[in-house]
Design an enzyme around this catalytic site. Sequence first.
Site, short mmCIF file in Angstrom:
data_model
loop_
_atom_site.label_atom_id
_atom_site.label_comp_id
_atom_site.label_asym_id
_atom_site.label_seq_id
_atom_site.Cartn_x
_atom_site.Cartn_y
_atom_site.Cartn_z
N GLY A 239 0.77 -1.24 0.00
CA GLY A 239 0.00 0.00 0.00
C GLY A 239 0.80 1.28 0.00
O GLY A 239 0.23 2.38 -0.08
N GLU A 286 4.27 -6.49 1.68
CA GLU A 286 3.78 -6.86 0.34
C GLU A 286 3.67 -5.65 -0.59
O GLU A 286 2.60 -5.34 -1.10
CB GLU A 286 2.39 -7.50 0.47
CG GLU A 286 2.32 -8.68 1.41
CD GLU A 286 0.88 -9.10 1.74
OE1 GLU A 286 -0.07 -8.35 1.41
OE2 GLU A 286 0.71 -10.17 2.34
N PRO A 287 4.78 -4.97 -0.84
CA PRO A 287 4.67 -3.82 -1.74
C PRO A 287 4.46 -4.28 -3.18
O PRO A 287 5.07 -5.25 -3.62
CB PRO A 287 6.03 -3.13 -1.59
CG PRO A 287 6.96 -4.20 -1.18
CD PRO A 287 6.16 -5.21 -0.40
N GLY A 288 3.59 -3.60 -3.87
CA GLY A 288 3.41 -3.82 -5.30
C GLY A 288 3.77 -2.54 -6.02
O GLY A 288 4.88 -2.38 -6.57
N ARG A 289 2.87 -1.58 -5.91
CA ARG A 289 3.05 -0.30 -6.59
C ARG A 289 4.40 0.34 -6.29
O ARG A 289 5.06 0.85 -7.19
CB ARG A 289 1.92 0.65 -6.11
CG ARG A 289 1.80 1.93 -6.89
CD ARG A 289 0.77 2.87 -6.24
NE ARG A 289 -0.50 2.24 -5.98
CZ ARG A 289 -1.52 2.20 -6.84
NH1 ARG A 289 -1.41 2.77 -8.01
NH2 ARG A 289 -2.65 1.61 -6.51
N ARG A 325 -6.13 3.22 -15.31
CA ARG A 325 -6.20 3.89 -14.00
C ARG A 325 -6.99 5.20 -14.00
O ARG A 325 -7.78 5.43 -13.09
CB ARG A 325 -4.79 4.10 -13.42
CG ARG A 325 -4.05 2.78 -13.14
CD ARG A 325 -2.75 3.00 -12.37
NE ARG A 325 -3.00 3.60 -11.09
CZ ARG A 325 -2.93 4.89 -10.82
NH1 ARG A 325 -2.54 5.75 -11.71
NH2 ARG A 325 -3.23 5.35 -9.62
N CYS A 355 -13.81 3.97 -27.94
CA CYS A 355 -15.14 4.59 -28.03
C CYS A 355 -15.83 4.62 -26.68
O CYS A 355 -16.83 3.92 -26.45
CB CYS A 355 -15.95 3.87 -29.08
SG CYS A 355 -15.14 3.97 -30.68
N TYR A 384 -0.07 -1.53 -12.04
CA TYR A 384 -1.47 -1.53 -12.45
C TYR A 384 -1.64 -0.83 -13.79
O TYR A 384 -2.65 -0.20 -14.07
CB TYR A 384 -2.37 -0.92 -11.35
CG TYR A 384 -2.09 -1.55 -10.01
CD1 TYR A 384 -2.52 -2.85 -9.75
CD2 TYR A 384 -1.33 -0.91 -9.03
CE1 TYR A 384 -2.21 -3.48 -8.55
CE2 TYR A 384 -1.02 -1.53 -7.82
CZ TYR A 384 -1.47 -2.81 -7.59
OH TYR A 384 -1.16 -3.44 -6.41
C1 LIG Z 1 -2.81 -5.40 -4.04
C2 LIG Z 1 -2.27 -5.96 -2.78
C3 LIG Z 1 -1.03 -5.56 -2.30
C4 LIG Z 1 -0.16 -4.52 -2.97
O1 LIG Z 1 -0.68 -3.25 -2.88
P1 LIG Z 1 0.21 -2.02 -3.38
O2 LIG Z 1 -0.64 -0.84 -3.12
O3 LIG Z 1 0.44 -2.22 -4.83
O4 LIG Z 1 1.45 -2.01 -2.60
C5 LIG Z 1 -0.55 -6.16 -1.14
N1 LIG Z 1 -1.29 -7.09 -0.48
C6 LIG Z 1 -2.49 -7.49 -0.91
C7 LIG Z 1 -3.23 -8.50 -0.13
C8 LIG Z 1 -3.04 -6.93 -2.05
O5 LIG Z 1 -4.24 -7.31 -2.46
#
Ligand SMILES: *Cc1c(COP(=O)(O)O)cnc(C)c1O
Length: 430
Positions: A239, A286-289, A325, A355, A384
Amino acid sequence: MHSFAYKNGALHCEGVNLQDIAAAVGTPTFVYSKKTILDDLEEFRQALAPLDAHIAYAVKACSNKAILHLMAQRGVGFDIVSGGELWRIVNAGGDPTLCTYAGVAKTEAEIRYALELGIYCFNCESENELREINRIAGEMGVKAPVAVRVNPNVDAHTHKYITTGTNENKFGVDISRIEALYATIAAEMPHLHIKGLQMHIGSQLTDKQPFVTAIEKVAPIVAKFKELYGIEFWSIGGGIGIVYDGCLASGSEEWWAEHPEQITIRSYAESIIPLLRPLGLKILIEPGRRLVGNAAAMLTTCVYEKKGEAKTFKMIDAGMNDIIRPALYEGYHEIWPVQQHSGDSIVADIVGPICESGDFQAQNRLVADVKPGEVLAEMSAGAYGFSMASTYNSRPLAAEVLVDGDKWHLIRRRQTMEQIVEGELLPGEA
Ligand SMILES: *Cc1c(COP(=O)(O)O)cnc(C)c1O
């Protein structure tokens, strides 16, 4: 800090002129910086060093094989949300035993697959899911490692579509019910091994406070579970927010010095370490973004311009099918011309070919007065972005490129029309 900057009037990713990539591969194309991803991984490692911390990269943010491979080589684990993502990890050379598996609607086939591969833990979202995993594990003669996602009911102050940690959301189990649920697992589900606790309160958080509040709220429960069930980990989710408005400038040290309020990996870590350290548990994050978002730009070409009564439009060859997004949750992306302009900015909407009126990348934006044929870079496109792309309007999926110093590699070929219709059949052809 990312590695996109103008050099001699041309926007570069590391040592590569983005114009060269556009010329060779065409547009739209996502361009990722290897250096940015590795630098940020290293920053996480160093900032979290006082903890027994492990990164589980959230695969859904960007799941290209080359990106996953890069992370797997660095010993990173993965947070997955489907059997398909688990398949990708294996395919990219990742270690399934470092995977945590989140998601509210895991199917029997997915659960079996994950058990066969021996994933690290299922992060479960309901009692019924736990009962299903218990049943399947029993049939398979194995013990399934589980954690439950607790919903701490903390508002992450982010867009409502990416807030996940309040009791209005479908995610997790209410904090008021979590202790009773763990007792139920221990008493009634013999094929489960209670391994940890999980939470994830939302995405693109630009303020540390909600993280701190959620951790403070849940930490006593974690301590209790360590005592009662011997749990070994607490996953505090992802997050952490990135820079969208200001992205290009944030490639410099000066920008960060002028924006002390912006969340950083270091400031995030410093605010949570004192709360987590006394627990003496393995901490998963759990970083993604944050690992890939600012590490990519999407190249797109201006196709037409149109001056209407009320607005000027710049039409580009990328649409909401390439980056959804802005349409999905009002996402903001800076858009810069690859060949630098000077002093000819105008207010325009940058719109795609799809469209749908929702098909825009920027509205009422002060942008360079680019002309048809010019290549633009849409910044902060790594998370994303491609992973949410579709073929809507029969538009092939974009190409992807990984830059490494002054070299670049195609890491995904542009999709062809044949590939789009590959599985389609006339009645009787099956
Ligand atoms: C999507 C998600 C993340 C990653 O979130 P980011 O905002 O991209 O860091 C981590 N944990 C869980 C369970 C998620 O669904």
